[in-house]
Design a protein around this motif. Structure first.
Motif, PDB file in Angstrom:
ATOM      1  N   LEU A 533       5.708   8.027   6.944  1.00 34.11           N
ATOM      2  CA  LEU A 533       4.527   8.428   6.180  1.00 34.11           C
ATOM      3  C   LEU A 533       3.931   9.743   6.677  1.00 34.11           C
ATOM      4  O   LEU A 533       3.231  10.439   5.929  1.00 34.11           O
ATOM      5  N   LEU A 534       4.209  10.094   7.925  1.00 35.75           N
ATOM      6  CA  LEU A 534       3.714  11.364   8.463  1.00 35.75           C
ATOM      7  C   LEU A 534       4.322  12.573   7.756  1.00 35.75           C
ATOM      8  O   LEU A 534       3.809  13.686   7.875  1.00 35.75           O
ATOM      9  N   ASN A 535       5.385  12.346   7.006  1.00 37.00           N
ATOM     10  CA  ASN A 535       6.011  13.434   6.252  1.00 37.00           C
ATOM     11  C   ASN A 535       5.254  13.773   4.971  1.00 37.00           C
ATOM     12  O   ASN A 535       5.634  14.706   4.255  1.00 37.00           O
ATOM     13  N   TYR A 536       4.200  13.000   4.697  1.00 40.53           N
ATOM     14  CA  TYR A 536       3.468  13.189   3.434  1.00 40.53           C
ATOM     15  C   TYR A 536       2.012  13.536   3.714  1.00 40.53           C
ATOM     16  O   TYR A 536       1.508  13.369   4.824  1.00 40.53           O
ATOM     17  N   GLN A 537       1.346  14.024   2.668  1.00 37.96           N
ATOM     18  CA  GLN A 537      -0.053  14.400   2.743  1.00 37.96           C
ATOM     19  C   GLN A 537      -0.896  13.474   1.879  1.00 37.96           C
ATOM     20  O   GLN A 537      -0.388  12.860   0.930  1.00 37.96           O
ATOM     21  N   PRO A 538      -2.179  13.355   2.190  1.00 39.88           N
ATOM     22  CA  PRO A 538      -3.067  12.594   1.316  1.00 39.88           C
ATOM     23  C   PRO A 538      -2.995  13.124  -0.121  1.00 39.88           C
ATOM     24  O   PRO A 538      -2.797  14.320  -0.336  1.00 39.88           O
ATOM     25  N   ASN A 539      -3.104  12.232  -1.064  1.00 41.28           N
ATOM     26  CA  ASN A 539      -3.037  12.500  -2.504  1.00 41.28           C
ATOM     27  C   ASN A 539      -1.613  12.762  -2.997  1.00 41.28           C
ATOM     28  O   ASN A 539      -1.408  13.047  -4.179  1.00 41.28           O
ATOM     29  N   GLU A 540      -0.644  12.667  -2.100  1.00 45.54           N
ATOM     30  CA  GLU A 540       0.747  12.819  -2.502  1.00 45.54           C
ATOM     31  C   GLU A 540       1.285  11.473  -2.987  1.00 45.54           C
ATOM     32  O   GLU A 540       0.978  10.424  -2.426  1.00 45.54           O
ATOM     33  N   GLN A 541       2.129  11.529  -4.011  1.00 41.91           N
ATOM     34  CA  GLN A 541       2.685  10.300  -4.579  1.00 41.91           C
ATOM     35  C   GLN A 541       4.069  10.031  -4.003  1.00 41.91           C
ATOM     36  O   GLN A 541       4.890  10.938  -3.881  1.00 41.91           O
ATOM     37  N   ILE A 542       4.295   8.769  -3.630  1.00 44.59           N
ATOM     38  CA  ILE A 542       5.601   8.373  -3.114  1.00 44.59           C
ATOM     39  C   ILE A 542       6.121   7.193  -3.910  1.00 44.59           C
ATOM     40  O   ILE A 542       5.366   6.474  -4.579  1.00 44.59           O
ATOM     41  N   GLN A 543       7.434   6.977  -3.843  1.00 39.37           N
ATOM     42  CA  GLN A 543       8.075   5.841  -4.505  1.00 39.37           C
ATOM     43  C   GLN A 543       8.456   4.821  -3.433  1.00 39.37           C
ATOM     44  O   GLN A 543       9.243   5.109  -2.530  1.00 39.37           O
ATOM     45  N   VAL A 544       7.870   3.642  -3.526  1.00 37.82           N
ATOM     46  CA  VAL A 544       8.120   2.584  -2.543  1.00 37.82           C
ATOM     47  C   VAL A 544       8.969   1.506  -3.203  1.00 37.82           C
ATOM     48  O   VAL A 544       8.560   0.895  -4.201  1.00 37.82           O
ATOM     49  N   THR A 545      10.156   1.282  -2.653  1.00 39.28           N
ATOM     50  CA  THR A 545      11.082   0.283  -3.189  1.00 39.28           C
ATOM     51  C   THR A 545      11.008  -0.979  -2.336  1.00 39.28           C
ATOM     52  O   THR A 545      11.064  -0.905  -1.094  1.00 39.28           O
ATOM     53  N   VAL A 546      10.880  -2.116  -2.997  1.00 40.18           N
ATOM     54  CA  VAL A 546      10.711  -3.387  -2.284  1.00 40.18           C
ATOM     55  C   VAL A 546      11.567  -4.472  -2.938  1.00 40.18           C
ATOM     56  O   VAL A 546      12.019  -4.333  -4.088  1.00 40.18           O
ATOM     57  N   PHE A 547      11.774  -5.546  -2.192  1.00 37.11           N
ATOM     58  CA  PHE A 547      12.205  -6.812  -2.770  1.00 37.11           C
ATOM     59  C   PHE A 547      10.963  -7.653  -2.985  1.00 37.11           C
ATOM     60  O   PHE A 547      10.246  -7.971  -2.035  1.00 37.11           O
TER      61      PHE A 547
END
Length: 596
Positions: A533-547
């Motif tokens: 998560l340190l690779n991202y900034q606040p307000n940035e959108q990420i794709q989280v894949t889960v089961f």
């Protein structure tokens, strides 16, 4: 199973039965206590027996009867008597005209906590409320307890011995019996005196503790607490310590306490101080809770929940003192004391449930919530231990401020002791508030409504500033943008334990028990999540894949600003002389010397 018949209680009889318990452990490795209950001079055609469902000091219905097996009843000639089970913890015996009978059963004991029972090849330990039945209506009757230990084992309990009968003890009431845990084994005994009275450390298990250091510091704690209340309300007292791989806890009793602590956690200063705080906490309970207790706990009902909205005072005030007492005793200094309070603030502020559940509600609902946490607990509830400690701190500071440090929470405890504790008369919430107001010298209705009966945020600075201190909110430089989940494990599979309310993960639809697999298409393990998560900034959108329930799903999550990682109490700049004086009279040191 036949239907129970409503029978007049044996207590209607003027003749009190003679009640004797025999506890044996012929094969400790089986984890089974053999219990024989002998009742003489009983004159009821139907004899009722019950096993408690809880133990005072631990507010959860623990269903002790689930561990009971091989129940049988017989007359004095050994002839079997018919019996029926009426409810989960209630047995009825068809005793007819039998005046003397025996009841035998076994209790499985393989749960090493301070509130349950444990038996193995190394020792036996039981809480009488989790092992011994009682006759409804005769809780005030005197009873005797005989323990038959294996060869080479000794028996330690707070119950007074019966002269001439080895390992046989007497209890004036069932309450006293329940309040007297029993340790059987080859445990170590360490005697010492405090204020002219005998004390003892009773230790089972091996560890890296220094008993000489523990005794010296225990003496200091006992002396400091005795000074608050004007003496010690007992003739002798012992501390029973169980050392295990990782257990932790304590349970208070009138004449002893039971403690559970990790066997190798005495080496570092931080862990040792934690242990001494536990000692201070449980010892303080011999006044607050064991003798000063809410009206609802004045008389115990062992058959069901005993509801009170005052546990925040029982446990929260005691938690407040378990940090303050070691400082007063010189076990650690004011700097360390403020650090411990800061840690408590940090923990409370990380719990969204502080804005949902009040201290009064937390106290009342302990039977269904505190001891049974689930995936939503941190969102919906607050610990009356933790928040109660900090509210008690604010009350202490308020009283000190209003009185120019001439009074404090100590005077509240002294009044509660004199008015309720010495006579063991239960108090109501209104009476508690009245005592605190009398010591503070002001109306505390607003304080009560906001911080005890309400969920208003605690204004730490407002109460700390007169003493030259304030709370600094810190966010670590390596704190990642906020996702809003807590994992079940920091290594291996990233299983979601909690999704915090109103967090990015919550808003996106991630749920407890989801298994996080990847972020932006790249695999992530539990111990990698924060770094990723340190690779991202606040307000940035990420794709989280889960089961999710074994179904593969991907969520779009918009991260937000990092959350605070610490709340630290530190001196204010440009302190006035009044702030320095008030702070020094509280902590014993000028606040400007405490550093940041």
């Amino acid at each position: 199973m036949t239907e129970a018949v409503r029978i007049p209680n044996i207590a209607s009889s003027a003749v009190k039965p003679s009640i004797h318990y025999q506890v044996e452990m012929p094969n400790p490795a089986s984890h089974l206590f053999d219990v024989m209950l002998t009742i003489q001079n009983q004159n009821s055609a139907i004899l009722d027996l019950k096993l408690p469902v809880w133990t005072p000091g631990s507010y959860l219905v623990r269903e002790y009867a689930k561990h009971l097996q091989t129940f049988r009843a017989e007359d004095d000639q050994g002839q079997a008597l018919s019996w029926r089970k009426v409810s989960k913890n209630h047995w009825q015996i068809e005793s007819g005209d039998v005046t003397q009978l025996k009841v035998c059963y076994q209790v499985f004991a393989h749960e090493l906590t301070v509130r349950t029972n444990h038996l193995d090849a190394s020792h036996g330990f039981f809480n009488p409320g989790a092992v011994l039945m009682y006759i409804p209506g005769f809780e005030e009757a005197e009873t005797t307890l005989a323990v038959t230990p294996p060869a080479g084992w000794t028996v330690t309990t707070a119950l007074p011995p019966v002269e001439g009968k080895p390992n046989t003890f007497v209890a004036d009431t069932f309450d006293t019996l329940v309040d007297s845990p029993v340790e059987i084994g080859a445990h170590s005994l360490y005697d010492f005196d405090v204020l002219g009275k005998p004390h003892q450390w009773v230790i089972w298990g091996k560890g890296n503790f220094d008993i000489d250091r523990i005794i010296v510091d225990t003496q200091k704690i006992v002396e400091v607490e005795a000074k608050i209340f004007g003496g010690l309300p007992y003739d002798r007292y012992f501390f029973l310590l169980h050392l295990s791989a990782g257990g932790y806890g304590g349970l208070e009793h009138k004449f002893c306490t039971t403690l559970l602590f990790p066997r190798f956690n005495f080496r570092t200063t931080e862990n040792y101080n934690k242990f001494m705080c536990l000692v201070a906490h449980e010892f303080f309970h011999l006044w607050n809770v064991k003798r000063i207790r809410p009206k609802a706990l004045e008389t115990f009902d062992y058959d069901q929940e005993n509801y009170t909205d005052c546990l925040w005072f029982c446990e929260g005030v005691t938690s407040f003192y378990d940090l303050a007492i070691p400082m007063r005793a010189g076990i650690y200094d004011a700097q360390n004391y403020l650090k411990l309070i800061s840690d408590s603030i940090t923990r409370l502020q990380a719990i969204p449930g502080r804005r949902v559940q009040s201290l009064s509600e937390s106290s009342f609902d302990t039977w269904i919530k505190l001891y049974r946490p689930d995936a939503n607990s941190k969102n919906a509830q607050v610990s009356y231990y933790l928040k109660g400690e900090l509210v008690s701190l604010l009350l202490d500071l308020l009283i000190r401020r209003e009185s120019g440090n001439m009074r404090s929470q100590d005077q509240v405890m002294q009044q509660m002791w004199q008015q309720f504790g010495q006579s063991e008369t239960g108090y109501t919430h209104a009476q508690l508030k009245s005592v605190v107001e009398s010591v503070a010298g002001i109306d505390l209705t607003d304080f009560w409504e906001k911080y005890i009966e309400g969920t208003v945020e605690l204004p730490y600075d407002e109460f700390l500033n007169p003493f030259g201190l304030g709370v600094k909110v810190e966010t670590a430089e390596d704190a990642p943008p906020y996702l809003g989940i807590e994992l079940k494990s920091e290594t291996g599979t990233a299983m979601v334990k909690t999704v915090f309310c109103d967090s990015p993960a919550h808003d996106a639809g991630i749920a407890p028990d989801d298994q996080i697999l990847a972020i932006d298409g790249f695999r992530v393990r539990a111990n990698q999540l924060n770094d990723r998560l340190l690779n991202y900034q606040p307000n940035e959108q990420i794709q989280v894949t889960v089961f999710h329930d074994e179904e593969l799903r991907t969520y779009s999550v918009t991260l937000t600003e990092s959350r605070p990682t610490a709340y630290k109490i530190q001196p204010l700049d440009n302190l006035t002389q009044a702030q320095q004086d008030l702070g020094e009279r509280w902590l014993g040191v000028n606040p400007k010397l405490l550093g940041s």
